[in-house]
Structures are given as structure tokens and as C-alpha cells.
Design a protein around this motif. Sequence first.
Motif, short mmCIF file in Angstrom:
data_model
loop_
_atom_site.label_atom_id
_atom_site.label_comp_id
_atom_site.label_asym_id
_atom_site.label_seq_id
_atom_site.Cartn_x
_atom_site.Cartn_y
_atom_site.Cartn_z
N PHE A 154 -6.94 -3.95 -4.15
CA PHE A 154 -6.23 -2.67 -3.95
C PHE A 154 -4.85 -2.78 -4.61
N TYR A 155 -4.44 -1.75 -5.33
CA TYR A 155 -3.13 -1.80 -6.00
C TYR A 155 -2.01 -2.05 -4.99
N LYS A 156 -0.97 -2.68 -5.46
CA LYS A 156 0.17 -3.00 -4.60
C LYS A 156 1.42 -2.40 -5.20
N ARG A 157 2.10 -1.54 -4.44
CA ARG A 157 3.25 -0.83 -4.97
C ARG A 157 4.41 -1.04 -3.98
N ASN A 158 5.39 -1.83 -4.41
CA ASN A 158 6.50 -2.19 -3.54
C ASN A 158 7.84 -1.89 -4.19
N HIS A 159 8.85 -1.70 -3.35
CA HIS A 159 10.22 -1.48 -3.85
C HIS A 159 11.19 -2.54 -3.37
N GLY A 160 10.66 -3.58 -2.74
CA GLY A 160 11.51 -4.67 -2.26
C GLY A 160 10.64 -5.83 -1.83
N GLN A 165 -3.17 7.19 -3.82
CA GLN A 165 -2.88 7.15 -5.25
C GLN A 165 -1.37 7.23 -5.46
N CYS A 166 -0.86 6.32 -6.27
CA CYS A 166 0.56 6.37 -6.62
C CYS A 166 0.79 7.52 -7.59
N ALA A 167 1.89 8.25 -7.38
CA ALA A 167 2.23 9.35 -8.29
C ALA A 167 2.46 8.82 -9.72
N VAL A 200 10.65 5.54 8.68
CA VAL A 200 11.62 4.59 8.15
C VAL A 200 11.04 3.19 8.25
N SER A 201 11.17 2.45 7.16
CA SER A 201 10.60 1.11 7.08
C SER A 201 11.66 0.06 7.40
N ILE A 202 11.32 -1.19 7.14
CA ILE A 202 12.25 -2.29 7.40
C ILE A 202 12.58 -3.02 6.09
N ASP A 203 11.91 -2.64 4.98
CA ASP A 203 12.12 -3.37 3.73
C ASP A 203 13.49 -3.04 3.11
N GLN A 204 13.97 -3.92 2.26
CA GLN A 204 15.27 -3.71 1.61
C GLN A 204 15.04 -3.32 0.15
N ARG A 223 0.05 -8.21 4.83
CA ARG A 223 1.49 -8.00 4.63
C ARG A 223 1.76 -7.04 3.48
N ASP A 224 1.05 -7.21 2.37
CA ASP A 224 1.29 -6.34 1.21
C ASP A 224 1.08 -4.87 1.54
N HIS A 225 0.15 -4.58 2.43
CA HIS A 225 -0.21 -3.18 2.67
C HIS A 225 0.41 -2.60 3.94
N LEU A 254 2.14 -2.05 10.90
CA LEU A 254 1.84 -0.64 11.11
C LEU A 254 2.39 0.18 9.94
N ARG A 255 1.56 1.08 9.40
CA ARG A 255 2.01 1.96 8.32
C ARG A 255 1.50 3.37 8.57
N THR A 256 2.08 4.29 7.84
CA THR A 256 1.58 5.65 7.84
C THR A 256 0.54 5.79 6.75
N ARG A 266 4.40 8.74 0.25
CA ARG A 266 4.70 9.23 1.61
C ARG A 266 4.03 8.40 2.69
N SER A 267 3.19 7.46 2.30
CA SER A 267 2.48 6.60 3.25
C SER A 267 3.30 5.32 3.47
N VAL A 268 4.29 5.43 4.33
CA VAL A 268 5.31 4.38 4.49
C VAL A 268 4.74 3.14 5.19
N LYS A 269 4.99 1.99 4.57
CA LYS A 269 4.51 0.71 5.11
C LYS A 269 5.58 0.09 6.02
N TRP A 270 5.17 -0.88 6.84
CA TRP A 270 6.09 -1.66 7.70
C TRP A 270 7.03 -0.76 8.50
N LEU A 271 6.45 0.09 9.33
CA LEU A 271 7.26 1.07 10.07
C LEU A 271 8.27 0.40 11.00
N1 LIG Z 1 8.10 0.68 3.17
C1 LIG Z 1 7.55 1.03 2.01
N2 LIG Z 1 6.51 1.89 2.01
C2 LIG Z 1 5.95 2.27 0.84
C3 LIG Z 1 6.44 1.80 -0.40
C4 LIG Z 1 7.51 0.87 -0.37
O1 LIG Z 1 7.98 0.38 -1.40
N3 LIG Z 1 8.05 0.52 0.85
N4 LIG Z 1 5.86 2.24 -1.57
C5 LIG Z 1 5.18 3.53 -1.50
C6 LIG Z 1 4.43 3.87 -2.69
S1 LIG Z 1 5.31 4.53 -3.99
C7 LIG Z 1 3.06 3.81 -2.73
S2 LIG Z 1 2.21 4.38 -4.06
C8 LIG Z 1 2.29 3.21 -1.62
C9 LIG Z 1 1.50 2.01 -2.09
O2 LIG Z 1 0.78 1.45 -1.04
P1 LIG Z 1 0.01 0.08 -1.24
O3 LIG Z 1 0.97 -0.95 -1.77
O4 LIG Z 1 -0.56 -0.26 0.10
O5 LIG Z 1 -1.08 0.34 -2.25
O6 LIG Z 1 3.14 2.78 -0.54
C10 LIG Z 1 4.25 3.60 -0.30
N5 LIG Z 1 4.90 3.13 0.90
#
Ligand SMILES: Nc1nc2c(c(=O)[nH]1)N[C@H]1C(S)=C(S)[C@@H](COP(=O)(O)O)O[C@H]1N2
Length: 393
Positions: A48-54, A97-99, A158-162, A200-202, A206-208, A217-222
Motif C-alpha cells: 500500500f502506498y505510503k504518504r507522510n509529511h514527517g 487515493q492521494c490527490a 489533529v495528529s501527533i506527527d511533526q 505504524r506507517d498507516h 488510530l486514524r480517520t 483528509r484521512s488523518v493518521k496517528w490521531l
Molecule cells: N498525520 C498524518 N496524516 C496523514 C498524512 C500525514 O502526513 N500525516 N498524509 C495524508 C495524505 S496526503 C495521504 S494521501 C494519506 C496517505 O495514507 P497512507 O500513508 O496510509 O497511504 O494520509 C493522509 N494522512
Amino acid sequence: MPGIRGPSNYSQEPTRHPSLIINAKEPFNAEPPRSALISSYVTPVAMFYKRNHGPIPIVEDIESYYIDIGGLMGSSRKLYMRDVRSLPKYNVTATLQCAGNRRTSMSKVRTVKGVGWDVSALGNAVWGGAKLADVLELVGVPKFTSVTHSGGKHVEFVSIDQCKEENGGPYKASIPLSQATNPEADVLLAYEMNGEPLNRDHGYPLRTIVPGVIGARSVKWLDSISIIAESSQGFFMAKDYKMFPPSVNWDNINWDSRRPQMDFPVQCAICSLEDVNAITPGKVKVCGYAVSGGGRGIERVDISIDCGKTWFEASRYQKPGISYVADDISSDKWAWVLFESIVDVPTSVEIVAKAVDIAGNVQPESVQTIWNLRGILNTSWHRVQVRVGHSKM
Ligand SMILES: Nc1nc2c(c(=O)[nH]1)N[C@H]1C(S)=C(S)[C@@H](COP(=O)(O)O)O[C@H]1N2
Ligand SMILES: [Mo]
């Protein structure tokens, strides 16, 4: 925040599958090879693709982990994992799907800003968890609420990532309260992916999951959920993931002039072929995925080998052996369909695919007409070049 921590560096990242294609290392952004993506209807977690900002957060103690729920709802409370698990559990098959999916090919028209992706910045999983509508009801916000007594109209996660875009602050996003409190929208606080605890990656623990809406909009690590009056002012809502017209550039951009992107448009891609595959003349299998936002099913997938002059229809399926009917209760409304077609290719050609959703929305022919400076929502007809010859290239 007890129980969970957002590291400030990349020294404690999880291990990942070696065949993922890495588009950025830190933060980690990767997608599976095309052929792996369509080898199953439900995408394996590792692929599964992994999309992170920190850096990926770390749960230190799941027993003491909780999220705060509060804001414009008259009260606030802590929600532990056991509270979430005490609510009815739903399994929702949904494509995330990532935008930015297919951004690389948009950047070939004119430079765009953002991580480059081929066609695999999406995946289809079975998400297990509580419905957000049930969670909100538990804390005093009834089903089908669009405004609370105190004027709350959006739900912010709101997540916990930096994240560096937030100057080291957490990732945030919001959805309308009407969607959050509508059980039919299937918005989840998910703790499982494909029947296993989230990794952990996904988003562990708990995530939305917001089905039918861009992944952002599906926020990870709530860390917390808040009822707010306007949509979230977080960077990824207010200054990113908005679709601008082709005329807007970095000198004249006005972020407030556009709304945050929510539903994604109809999309498809051929995944059985790479650019440029050398093949021998004859029958070629053309397979891929098609998906639309907002729960709209896929009405049709069209294939052409003469640049769109003539088309023929590919077959569609979700569960192998069961024929797919768009919009039928037997189909997974939030999930992609896979398509397949056997094409006779006598000479070198471009093979094109486009999908039509149940609202009759069609993908645009050219990427030029939908170019935008952030490089989002490239849903133009997907094209692959095949070179026919007898010698190996
Ligand atoms: N906390 C948090 N949630 C996040 C992100 C993130 O960087 N941090 N990236 C978002 C983006 S842009 C996408 S496309 C999806 C990717 O989810 P996945 O890594 O489980 O595929 O998570 C979203 N939720
Ligand atoms: Mo994304």
C-alpha cells in the motif's frame, strides 16, 4: 500526550517492503510497482502506498493512549482505545487515493511543486473501526447534525506527527460535520487495516478514514478531534491540496480563493504495462484500476489504440468471479474496480484508457487542460506506449 510521541528525526522509521518505489526518503513517500498494485483487489499492507509529511510516530503505551474530543459541542472528554472498541465495529472496503497521484506526468507539461508519483499513489483496503458518527454520538453530538448549538460545522482531526509545512507542528485536516455525523458516509476511526492492527506507517493506533475523499483528509496517528466553526486552517487544508486553474502561478496565487479539495474525480490507469514496454505483435492484456470519489461507481472503462478515434469496453470486476454492477448493493461503493481487456496490437501504438462514473463524469483528454501548480488531480486519459518488435529492446 500520553502513550504516543511524534519524533523529530528519521532514526526510528519502520522497515518497509524492498520492492516499493521510493519517491522521497525523508519524509517517506513510496508506491508499489504498477504490476503489484493490480495483482489483488485488496491491496496488501506492505504494498500500500505510503504518504507522510514527517517522521512516523511511536506508540509508547497503548493503555494510556487516548484522544481528546472537544470544541464547539458543549463538553469535552478523553476517548481511550477501549472506548472506541466498545462501539460497533464496521469493516469498510475503501480506496484511498492521494490527490498527487500521477503528478509526475503532470509535471512533464510544466513544472509543479510536490512529490512526484506514478500511477500507484492509491490502494484499496478493508478498514476496520468505529464509525465517527457513533463516536460523536457517544460524546453528545447526535446523528445527522450539520451545526451544533455553539456553531460547530466542521470536525477537525489533529495528529501527533511533526511536519515541516506546519513548522514542526502536527498534520491537521477537517471534514464537514454533516458528513461526520452521517452513518451512511462510512467515515471511520479505524484501528485495523485488512484485518490486522494498523501498522505504524498507516496510522497506528488510530486514524480517520474518509471514503471517497482525497487521502489528505484521512488523518493518521490521531491526537485529538475538535468541532470547529470553519474548515481547518491547517496548512494541508488552507495552503495545499486545492485545485487552481492553469492560469494561477506562484506570483498571483490567492489561497483563500479556493476551497479545500474533498471528493476526488473519476480516475483510471493501466497497470499491466509500463512506458515503454517492448512486446511481440499480437494479443496484449490491458489491465488496471478505475475509481471515482463520493461513492460513485464505475459505469464503464473504455480502451483505445487509435488515440481515441474508436473505443471498446473493458470488463470490470471487484471480487473475482462476481460481475460488477455499478451502484448495486452487492458492490463496494467506496472501492475501486479492476478492469481487463485483451487488445490486438499489430504495430507500435499508444494504448489509452478512460473511465466513466455513474454520474456520467468522464476523465479529461489532455493533462494540459487541467494543469495546476500543485500538480493535483491528474485524471487525464491514461496513456502507455508499446513498442512492437521481435528483438529485445
Ligand atoms: N498525520 C498524518 N496524516 C496523514 C498524512 C500525514 O502526513 N500525516 N498524509 C495524508 C495524505 S496526503 C495521504 S494521501 C494519506 C496517505 O495514507 P497512507 O500513508 O496510509 O497511504 O494520509 C493522509 N494522512
Ligand atoms: Mo495525499
